[in-house]
Enzyme design. Structure first.
Site, short mmCIF file in Angstrom:
data_model
loop_
_atom_site.label_atom_id
_atom_site.label_comp_id
_atom_site.label_asym_id
_atom_site.label_seq_id
_atom_site.Cartn_x
_atom_site.Cartn_y
_atom_site.Cartn_z
N LEU A 132 40.77 15.16 37.89
CA LEU A 132 40.29 16.47 37.48
C LEU A 132 40.78 17.48 38.50
O LEU A 132 40.86 17.17 39.70
CB LEU A 132 38.75 16.50 37.43
CG LEU A 132 38.06 15.58 36.41
CD1 LEU A 132 36.54 15.67 36.60
CD2 LEU A 132 38.44 15.95 35.00
N ASP A 133 41.10 18.69 38.06
CA ASP A 133 41.49 19.74 38.99
C ASP A 133 40.37 19.97 40.01
O ASP A 133 39.18 19.71 39.72
CB ASP A 133 41.76 21.05 38.25
CG ASP A 133 42.99 20.97 37.35
OD1 ASP A 133 43.84 20.09 37.60
OD2 ASP A 133 43.09 21.77 36.40
N ARG A 134 40.74 20.48 41.15
CA ARG A 134 39.76 20.70 42.23
C ARG A 134 38.53 21.47 41.75
O ARG A 134 37.40 21.12 42.08
CB ARG A 134 40.43 21.46 43.38
CG ARG A 134 39.47 21.82 44.52
CD ARG A 134 40.19 22.57 45.62
NE ARG A 134 40.77 23.81 45.13
CZ ARG A 134 41.56 24.61 45.85
NH1 ARG A 134 41.87 24.27 47.09
NH2 ARG A 134 42.05 25.71 45.34
#
Length: 321
Positions: A132-134
């Site tokens: 998942l993106d940050r």
């Protein structure tokens, strides 16, 4: 010392632009590090304007000896057995080490908590089967054994893992439900971003509109927003963000993909409103059907309250579409 290998998508990009993207620093800071001789391409010091070829090895010297920091806390665990686990990743936590993020990652939190991680994930990425993106929160699968890792990776490739996200977008899609089929690759005008490009990798996202509202203090035509449920068909980098922006409904709180600044300010968002809310898969070892739903974090629930979305149908996260 950190480094990375230039991909085909990144080929022929100026070194300073590429370095800024990988280290998550400004372009001027990247250029200063190159000018200081701290960056080598295939063992050579080069200029910041030099385009780099696919396959080139870029190595960046540590400007200052890093100070060890304590590992982050282990996120809440929503499922766990000896083969795998599912965690609820908070926004702001990077999944695995990379250029610009050598520590303070989810992998470090898992290791510090004594969670066994599948070596098959690779160096720096043990146990990781997807990411998942940050600044995206929600459910994330982790493999504890190589057998589970192989099975989960194969299931993801075969589109047998159902992943659904909740996203609040600016504007209301003209069609309340639909499928976006558009290839994604590096944006040729801004290599930090991704975009819909003919030369990109095939990508598929389905969406449904759950509810609509209006950002406070804005007229309806400027402040209208919609809560969408989005299901991944593929798992490209920034896929949901790119596809919804291409649809004309960018995720609020995400200026990288053209979310209107007035809406972002009205809602006080400092992160994209994107949450991995539902995960369903067949256990790769036991064959058991596993389905999990992760509620929105309080900060995002407060945003829904501000736009007047008090209720929506949660069954859209679990029912067959």
């Amino acid at each position: 010392m950190t480094g990375f290998t230039v991909t085909e998508d990144e080929a022929d990009t100026r070194l300073d632009v590429l370095l800024a993207a990988h280290l998550d620093i400004s372009r001027s800071r990247a250029a200063a590090r190159i000018d200081a001789g701290e960056v080598r391409v295939d063992g050579e010091v080069v200029t910041k304007r030099r385009p780099v070829a696919a396959g080139a090895e870029v190595v960046v010297e540590d400007a200052v000896a890093p100070t060890a920091s304590p590992p982050p806390a282990l996120p809440p665990v929503r499922y766990r057995d000896e083969h795998l686990l599912v965690v609820a990743k908070p926004a702001g936590l990077v999944v695995h080490p990379g250029a610009g993020h050598p520590d303070g990652t989810l992998v470090e939190a898992l290791e510090a908590a004594g969670v066994p991680l599948a070596p098959a994930g690779g160096v720096g990425r043990p146990g990781i089967v997807h990411r998942l993106d940050r600044d995206t929160s929600g459910l994330l699968l982790i493999a504890c054994t190589d057998g589970a890792h192989r099975g989960l990776v194969a299931a993801l490739a075969a589109r047998q893992v159902r992943r659904r996200y909740l996203a609040l977008v600016a504007g209301v899609p003209s069609d309340p439900r639909g499928r976006i089929e558009a290839s994604i690759g590096r944006d040729p005008r801004d290599r930090v971003r991704f975009a819909v490009v003919a030369s990109g990798k095939p990508a598929s996202t389905r969406y449904r509109t759950l509810a609509t509202g209006t950002a406070p203090g804005l007229p309806e035509h400027r402040g209208e927003v919609a809560l969408l449920a989005c299901q991944l068909g593929t798992g490209r980098t920034h896929q949901v963000r790119v596809h919804l922006s291409e649809l004309g409904s960018p995720i609020v709180g995400d200026p990288t993909y053209r979310a209107p600044g007035a809406v972002n300010r009205a809602l006080g968002l400092t992160r994209p409103f994107l949450h991995a809310a539902s995960l369903a898969f067949t256990h790769p070892i036991t064959g058991a059907a596993i389905e999990l739903v992760e509620p929105l974090p309080d900060a995002l629930l407060a945003v829904l309250e501000r736009v007047g979305i008090a209720a929506w149908d949660p069954s859209e996260l679990t029912e067959r579409w």
